[in-house]
Design a protein around this motif. Structure first.
Motif, mmCIF file in Angstrom:
data_model
loop_
_atom_site.group_PDB
_atom_site.id
_atom_site.type_symbol
_atom_site.label_atom_id
_atom_site.label_comp_id
_atom_site.label_asym_id
_atom_site.label_seq_id
_atom_site.Cartn_x
_atom_site.Cartn_y
_atom_site.Cartn_z
ATOM 1 N N SER A 49 -7.515 2.298 145.506
ATOM 2 C CA SER A 49 -7.277 1.667 144.216
ATOM 3 C C SER A 49 -8.401 0.692 143.909
ATOM 4 O O SER A 49 -8.984 0.108 144.820
ATOM 5 N N TYR A 58 -7.681 1.686 138.577
ATOM 6 C CA TYR A 58 -7.877 3.082 138.947
ATOM 7 C C TYR A 58 -7.167 3.315 140.271
ATOM 8 O O TYR A 58 -7.283 2.506 141.191
ATOM 9 N N ASP A 59 -6.447 4.423 140.364
ATOM 10 C CA ASP A 59 -5.690 4.728 141.566
ATOM 11 C C ASP A 59 -5.896 6.176 141.977
ATOM 12 O O ASP A 59 -6.046 7.059 141.127
ATOM 13 N N THR A 60 -5.887 6.405 143.263
ATOM 14 C CA THR A 60 -5.908 7.771 143.750
ATOM 15 C C THR A 60 -4.519 8.373 143.552
ATOM 16 O O THR A 60 -3.513 7.660 143.529
ATOM 17 N N ASP A 61 -4.456 9.685 143.379
ATOM 18 C CA ASP A 61 -3.203 10.351 143.026
ATOM 19 C C ASP A 61 -2.083 10.102 144.033
ATOM 20 O O ASP A 61 -0.916 10.008 143.660
ATOM 21 N N SER A 62 -2.413 9.992 145.294
ATOM 22 C CA SER A 62 -1.401 9.868 146.333
ATOM 23 C C SER A 62 -0.634 8.549 146.302
ATOM 24 O O SER A 62 0.422 8.443 146.920
ATOM 25 N N LYS A 64 -0.265 6.702 143.164
ATOM 26 C CA LYS A 64 0.156 6.394 141.805
ATOM 27 C C LYS A 64 1.667 6.240 141.725
ATOM 28 O O LYS A 64 2.415 7.052 142.251
ATOM 29 N N TRP A 106 -15.924 5.043 143.199
ATOM 30 C CA TRP A 106 -15.024 5.703 144.143
ATOM 31 C C TRP A 106 -15.677 5.913 145.504
ATOM 32 O O TRP A 106 -14.988 6.194 146.485
#
Length: 124
Positions: A49, A58-62, A64, A106
């Motif tokens: 994040s 911003y966050d990674t999908d895992s 969220k 990222w």
């Protein structure tokens, strides 16, 4: 000497919560975009994040819907509220700062300063 110091890690049961903190300090140090990365055993360090100085996140999908990043610019501190923790969240969590850019990054190469990490262990 510029330093980033993480705290708040520990052992928690699955479904529980932890709040990580990262305090930045140093002469004339002013963080811009800051991020959290994590590294699980046998895995590469990955972005989790991030947050800009203006508050864009911003966050990674895992993560969220489970993790929430925030910051207090006056204290040069970034936080990671971790809820509904899963065993797969087990890792050493690192905070990092770009300092020269407020744009999203990222990659580890985008960050100039790193903390020593704080360990998070989630038991099943």
């Amino acid at each position: 000497q510029v330093q980033l110091v993480e705290s708040g890690g520990g052992l928690v049961q699955a479904g529980g919560s932890l709040r990580l903190s990262c305090a930045a300090s140093g002469r004339t140090f002013s963080p811009y975009f800051m991020g959290w990365f994590r590294q699980a055993p046998g895995k590469k360090r990955e972005f989790v994040s991030g947050i800009s100085r203006s508050g864009g996140t911003y966050d990674t999908d895992s993560v969220k819907g489970r993790f929430a990043i925030s910051r207090d610019n006056a204290k040069n501190t970034v936080y990671l509220q971790m809820n509904s923790l899963k065993p797969e969240d087990t890792a050493v969590y690192y905070c990092a700062s770009r300092t020269s850019s407020d744009a999203f990054g990222w990659s580890e190469r985008d960050y100039a300063y790193w903390g020593q990490g704080t360990r998070v262990t989630v038991s099943s």
